[in-house]
Design an enzyme around this catalytic site. Structure first.
Site, PDB file in Angstrom:
ATOM      1  N   HIS B  24       0.837  -1.207   0.000  1.00 33.19           N
ATOM      2  CA  HIS B  24       0.000   0.000   0.000  1.00 33.19           C
ATOM      3  C   HIS B  24       0.869   1.252   0.000  1.00 33.19           C
ATOM      4  CE1 HIS B  24      -3.703  -2.240   0.370  1.00 33.19           C
ATOM      5  NE2 HIS B  24      -3.098  -3.009   1.234  1.00 33.19           N
ATOM      6  N   ASP B  30       3.265   5.949  -5.517  1.00 33.00           N
ATOM      7  CA  ASP B  30       3.243   6.032  -6.978  1.00 33.00           C
ATOM      8  C   ASP B  30       2.402   7.268  -7.314  1.00 33.00           C
ATOM      9  OD1 ASP B  30       2.674   5.901  -9.682  1.00 33.00           O
ATOM     10  OD2 ASP B  30       2.393   3.720  -9.695  1.00 33.00           O
ATOM     11  N   ARG B  33       0.046   7.376 -10.461  1.00 36.07           N
ATOM     12  CA  ARG B  33      -1.204   6.667 -10.184  1.00 36.07           C
ATOM     13  C   ARG B  33      -2.117   7.492  -9.271  1.00 36.07           C
ATOM     14  NH1 ARG B  33      -2.546   4.481  -5.305  1.00 36.07           N
ATOM     15  NH2 ARG B  33      -3.952   2.672  -5.257  1.00 36.07           N
ATOM     16  N   GLY B  57     -12.175  -2.300  -3.754  1.00 35.91           N
ATOM     17  CA  GLY B  57     -10.782  -2.578  -3.366  1.00 35.91           C
ATOM     18  C   GLY B  57     -10.152  -1.329  -2.795  1.00 35.91           C
ATOM     19  N   ASP B  79     -13.223  -3.856   0.706  1.00 37.20           N
ATOM     20  CA  ASP B  79     -11.948  -4.545   0.504  1.00 37.20           C
ATOM     21  C   ASP B  79     -11.982  -5.861   1.281  1.00 37.20           C
ATOM     22  OD1 ASP B  79      -8.908  -3.181  -0.424  1.00 37.20           O
ATOM     23  OD2 ASP B  79      -9.044  -5.207   0.394  1.00 37.20           O
ATOM     24  N   GLU B 108     -18.565  -9.858  -4.626  1.00 40.35           N
ATOM     25  CA  GLU B 108     -19.576 -10.795  -5.119  1.00 40.35           C
ATOM     26  C   GLU B 108     -20.628 -11.094  -4.052  1.00 40.35           C
ATOM     27  OE1 GLU B 108     -16.339 -11.077  -5.327  1.00 40.35           O
ATOM     28  OE2 GLU B 108     -15.890 -11.215  -7.474  1.00 40.35           O
ATOM     29  N   GLU B 123      -9.132   1.310  -8.250  1.00 40.61           N
ATOM     30  CA  GLU B 123      -7.783   1.166  -8.801  1.00 40.61           C
ATOM     31  C   GLU B 123      -7.526  -0.330  -8.804  1.00 40.61           C
ATOM     32  OE1 GLU B 123      -4.755   0.022  -9.581  1.00 40.61           O
ATOM     33  OE2 GLU B 123      -3.676   0.843  -7.843  1.00 40.61           O
ATOM     34  N   GLU B 132      -3.330 -10.576 -11.970  1.00 44.22           N
ATOM     35  CA  GLU B 132      -3.874 -10.428 -10.614  1.00 44.22           C
ATOM     36  C   GLU B 132      -4.703  -9.150 -10.506  1.00 44.22           C
ATOM     37  OE1 GLU B 132      -0.932 -10.881  -7.526  1.00 44.22           O
ATOM     38  OE2 GLU B 132      -1.009 -13.059  -7.686  1.00 44.22           O
ATOM     39  N   HIS B 272       4.661   2.154 -10.416  1.00 40.23           N
ATOM     40  CA  HIS B 272       5.012   0.886  -9.751  1.00 40.23           C
ATOM     41  C   HIS B 272       4.655  -0.318 -10.633  1.00 40.23           C
ATOM     42  CE1 HIS B 272       0.744   0.751  -8.804  1.00 40.23           C
ATOM     43  NE2 HIS B 272       0.892  -0.505  -8.419  1.00 40.23           N
TER      44      HIS B 272
END
Lengths: 332, 332
Positions: B24, B30, B33, B57, B79, B108, B123, B132, B272
């Site tokens: 994190h 970054d 980003r 997330g 998350d 879900e 993100e 991933e 990154h």
């Protein structure tokens, strides 16, 4: 080999992946590390001629192959990880299968084809020497398998500590969390402060003398001695601020005809172990010959034995500084 | 928060550790980003005023807090990871608990306090965009929770490929295994060849045109479209050798008043995600305007769905070169 013996499982498959293999690449490409072992082994054939060698945590098998090249009669490599399947392929490709036998298993449980060995070689060192280190396995191997008069390579390890000036990076790692794109993230600052930082420290950052925290003689040390408490004194070598401590270790192969040594300190060539930084909460204003006096204690974390609990209590009393801190670090 | 609610378990404890928290830190630091999201959100308050936002997330909660600052009426961050306990502390410390609600769970399965949301921010991007990546979770969130007329930030992603000159590093990563301190390690060379390499590529290494492999409109794309096969042609822009391909992606927030974009290509500022390199077995001798023509297919690995199977079939036929290869890569 494994693929011929049994159908690969998802787990084998994982261990075939680069993610896992990358750490072995990093270790092999650490030329300070690997060349020290190469020099200690191939430079001392008189130690290996017709001997039986045990390689604890053999990984890709590089040390086992050095030992075979050095004239060993038999080399037994032991590793828990599935990398050993690759090591078998490598040993075979280099026509050393006659001499090198590789066994997958834990050193505590494994049965060797011989009762005793003449030499134990192992590259067991972790960050700050003891983090996730395999030294315990080497001691078990020593007590189970090393013949009387046998030797261990390397046999000496020294853990050291010094004070460093590190304003810029300390800011980036610690103060950063006070203002992250306009937000405070104090709970992450706490984590950053309690976690020793594995990174490279420049030689010129070191602004005190270095203190020896622990000298380990691998021939005789007992597991319980790897949890310890020790006093240290660090004397400022110039007028500067101290922002924290740098920890590192030196390794010696004293059984070599000419002892082979390497250091992982800030003054030495880069290794994949880098150095380990412990930041203080206060910045310490120090003048030449003023000291930081303290005690460092180190032991495995009770809940997570693979983690290290490191406590540093220190006092820095000088012309411009009077600070005492009690720091709790956890390497995880 | 968790520490007040329940005694921490060894697992909580693990997630409190730096090892986990470090990713994190890397993402927050970054700035390409994080500033792109900051600009897209805080620079477009008209999109957020009095809206309900879902952050898929949410990690440390940084995007959720941007949305709250931008005037959202309610922000729901979801998350799976225990980092959410830290995110709760951070949201509280920044006095945004009234607006930002954080829920630990899988998108879900999670139940939200509202039936529908006006905006989804996420993100979700991984290495080579899809490794991933959490894009599937964003699509699930879209189909479960996005209100008619709602928007997604970002909403467009483009995956690209180009040819690169990379003699020196290819040697270090591939040929290295032909002679490791005097030993051959062919089985590790095979692993190195089949694993795409996530690393930085210099702009000057790019020696062909770039081809678009896939354009994704996150508002409409279906999960099955994320496995695909596509043709590409890369035209040499100078006389040089091609040693492999570089893959990278561009991101766009097209709903912004002025579209916010960033690229992870070799020509752009470091992120990154770096770039992803696919080495060819042969080095290709290319002259200006000669082409590499091929097809790239990408799909999740059947045994390990988190891995990506990437097949590149190509032909390079030119004045000094006539090479065809069929390359199988696995990102793991």
């Amino acid at each position: 080999m494994t693929n011929q013996e049994t159908a690969p499982t998802a787990k084998d498959y994982y261990f075939d992946s680069y993610a896992h293999f990358g750490i072995h690449e990093e270790m092999l490409k650490d030329s300070v590390r690997t060349l020290a072992y190469k020099d200690a082994i191939l430079g001392n054939k008189h130690l290996f001629k017709d001997k039986i060698v045990l390689d604890v945590g053999c990984g890709t098998g590089i040390l086992s192959m050095f030992c075979a090249k050095a004239g060993a009669k038999m080399v037994i490599g032991v590793d828990m990880s599935d990398i050993i399947h690759k090591a078998r392929e490598i040993v075979k490709e280099n026509n050393l299968s006659e001499i090198v036998t590789l066994i997958q298993g834990k050193i505590e449980e494994v049965e060797l084809p011989v009762p005793k060995v003449d030499i134990i070689v192992s590259e067991w060192m972790g960050y700050f020497l003891l983090y996730e280190s395999m030294l315990n396995s080497v001691l078990v191997a020593r007590d189970r398998f090393l013949a009387p008069g046998g030797i261990i390579l390397p046999d000496k390890a020294t853990l050291l500590l010094a004070g460093i000036e590190d304003a810029e990076y300390k800011d980036e790692k610690i103060s950063y969390w006070d203002n992250v794109y306009g937000f405070k993230m104090s709970c992450l600052k706490e984590i950053a402060l309690k976690e020793p930082l594995v990174d490279t420290v420049e030689a010129k950052a070191v602004m005190t003398t270095a203190a020896v925290l622990k000298e380990i003689d691998i021939m005789t040390v007992k597991e319980e001695e790897l949890s310890f408490k020790t006093d240290f004194e660090l004397k400022a070598t110039r007028s500067d601020f101290a922002h924290g401590f740098v920890g590192y270790f030196d390794i010696e192969f004293s059984f070599c005809h000419k002892p082979v040594r390497f250091s992982t300190g800030p003054h030495a060539k880069y290794t994949h172990w880098k150095q380990t930084v412990f930041y203080t909460h206060n910045d310490l204003i120090m003048n030449p010959n003023e000291s930081i006096k303290g005690t460092l204690s180190l032991k495995p974390n009770e809940r997570n034995p693979r983690d290290l609990d490191i406590l540093i209590d220190f006092k820095c009393a000088g012309k411009d500084c009077n600070v005492s801190e009690s720091l709790k670090f956890q390497m995880s």
